[in-house]
Design a protein around this motif. Structure first.
Motif, mmCIF file in Angstrom:
data_model
loop_
_atom_site.group_PDB
_atom_site.id
_atom_site.type_symbol
_atom_site.label_atom_id
_atom_site.label_comp_id
_atom_site.label_asym_id
_atom_site.label_seq_id
_atom_site.Cartn_x
_atom_site.Cartn_y
_atom_site.Cartn_z
ATOM 1 N N LEU A 45 0.823 -1.202 0.000
ATOM 2 C CA LEU A 45 0.000 0.000 0.000
ATOM 3 C C LEU A 45 0.856 1.251 0.000
ATOM 4 O O LEU A 45 0.590 2.204 -0.721
ATOM 5 N N ASN A 46 1.899 1.258 0.804
ATOM 6 C CA ASN A 46 2.723 2.450 0.934
ATOM 7 C C ASN A 46 3.596 2.681 -0.282
ATOM 8 O O ASN A 46 4.033 3.803 -0.543
ATOM 9 N N LYS A 101 -12.397 -2.787 2.478
ATOM 10 C CA LYS A 101 -11.199 -2.245 1.852
ATOM 11 C C LYS A 101 -10.694 -1.007 2.599
ATOM 12 O O LYS A 101 -9.488 -0.815 2.770
ATOM 13 N N GLU A 102 -11.634 -0.159 3.045
ATOM 14 C CA GLU A 102 -11.249 1.037 3.800
ATOM 15 C C GLU A 102 -10.566 0.672 5.113
ATOM 16 O O GLU A 102 -9.554 1.270 5.488
ATOM 17 N N LYS A 105 -7.078 -0.723 4.504
ATOM 18 C CA LYS A 105 -6.156 0.351 4.148
ATOM 19 C C LYS A 105 -5.754 1.171 5.369
ATOM 20 O O LYS A 105 -4.588 1.548 5.529
ATOM 21 N N GLN A 106 -6.701 1.436 6.273
ATOM 22 C CA GLN A 106 -6.390 2.179 7.490
ATOM 23 C C GLN A 106 -5.476 1.370 8.406
ATOM 24 O O GLN A 106 -4.546 1.912 9.005
ATOM 25 N N LYS A 109 -1.861 1.337 7.191
ATOM 26 C CA LYS A 109 -1.144 2.610 7.181
ATOM 27 C C LYS A 109 -0.247 2.717 8.415
ATOM 28 O O LYS A 109 -0.725 2.644 9.544
#
Length: 331
Positions: A45-46, A101-102, A105-106, A109
């Protein structure tokens, strides 16, 4: 030849979203997969976002903001759905996938990502443009909801404060970000701007300063509330309604839309009377950025006066036409 490691993990993750799998098995498989590959998924993701040290700072070349005009009550962070709507959404599989998905993703992070990026360019993510954005191309500053120094116990919207005014808006989260915004707007560090604000106020002009202190943490927000009396003493009474303490409602997507890619950095915006973002700056003011802010503010004030005069003339002409038509009907 087997696909690279990154591709393998993406393929495995997407396979978990197969709607043919029952929900109970799907949740079990996702939990097992995420525990096994959490660190690798975070790297995936990053890696999509370029690191600050991998690119040179460039002036902001495109308008930033949201595409629709802000409305009161938007981005309040309060769920206004009825019980029946919530019940209906709880059985909506597509919405579950979006929410899943949200959350992933959180969770992926890194907590200290914003702080680590502060080491590069002092957290500055872009250089301020030398000119203001065109009115027909500009996007809007979103509505935010929070308490003010004038009414700490009530929630207030930022949009009514911006309407029919030219606003210099500073958005910060924490003391360090506040020190950065002060390099743009503080009277001691930028006396020319303080003089411009004072002269415009004497003439009854539209120019004003607005501060938005965004604190996601309830504990930090509580500390700020405890010291609101001291903050109130540092400002004139006319400025109390223009200091907002916002706790929620600013999502990651909203931050990205207005250019706030680093939550630990302070940002300054020049917002016109229609709530459009016409100029923006980040972190500490660089050489020439203060002058660009003053030039943009003067230009917007002149445009506001010109538009106000045109509206006044049009209104007077309308009154004259109405009077003439009334006299003709009487004859």
């Amino acid at each position: 030849m087997s696909p690279p490691l990154r591709t393998n993990y993406i393929i495995q993750y997407k396979s978990l979203l197969n709607p043919s799998v029952c929900s109970a098995c799907l949740r079990s498989l996702q939990c097992q997969w995420y525990r096994r590959h959490a660190s690798t998924f975070a790297q995936i993701l990053n890696s999509e976002d370029p690191k600050p040290d991998e690119r040179d700072l460039k002036p902001l070349s495109r308008p930033i903001g949201v595409p629709h005009p802000p409305q009161r009550g938007e981005n309040s962070g309060i769920d206004t759905r009825s019980w029946s709507e919530k019940r209906k959404d709880s059985f909506d599989y597509d919405k579950h996938l979006v929410r899943r998905k949200e959350l992933i993703k959180q969770a992926a992070k890194p907590y200290f990502r914003d702080w680590s990026r502060v080491n590069h360019h002092n957290g500055k993510t872009f250089l301020a443009p030398s000119r203001i954005f065109r009115a027909d191309k500009s996007l809007y500053f979103p509505n935010m909801v929070g308490s003010t120094l004038a009414s700490p116990a009530e929630s207030s919207d930022t949009t009514p404060v911006f309407q029919d005014r030219v606003s210099i808006v500073s958005v910060q989260s924490g003391r360090w970000a506040q020190l950065q915004t002060e390099t743009f707007v503080d009277a001691k560090q930028h006396p020319q701007l303080a003089t411009l604000l004072a002269e415009d106020e004497k003439r009854g002009g539209p120019l004003q300063r607005v501060e938005v202190n965004f604190e996601e943490s309830w504990m930090k927000a509580l500390i700020v509330r405890m010291f609101m009396g001291g903050i109130r003493k540092q400002r004139r009474e006319e400025e109390w309604a223009k200091y907002f303490l916002v706790r929620r409602g600013i999502t990651d997507d909203l931050r990205q839309a207005i250019g706030m890619s680093n939550a630990r950095v302070g940002y300054v915006y020049l917002v016109d009377w229609m709530c459009r973002i016409r100029w923006a700056g980040s972190a500490n003011a660089e050489t020439g950025e203060r002058e660009d802010l003053i030039a943009g503010a003067k230009r917007l004030v002149e445009a506001w006066r010109k538009e106000s005069e045109e509206k006044t003339i049009a209104k007077e002409k309308g009154k004259i036409k109405a009077t003439m038509s009334h006299d003709l009907t009487r004859r």
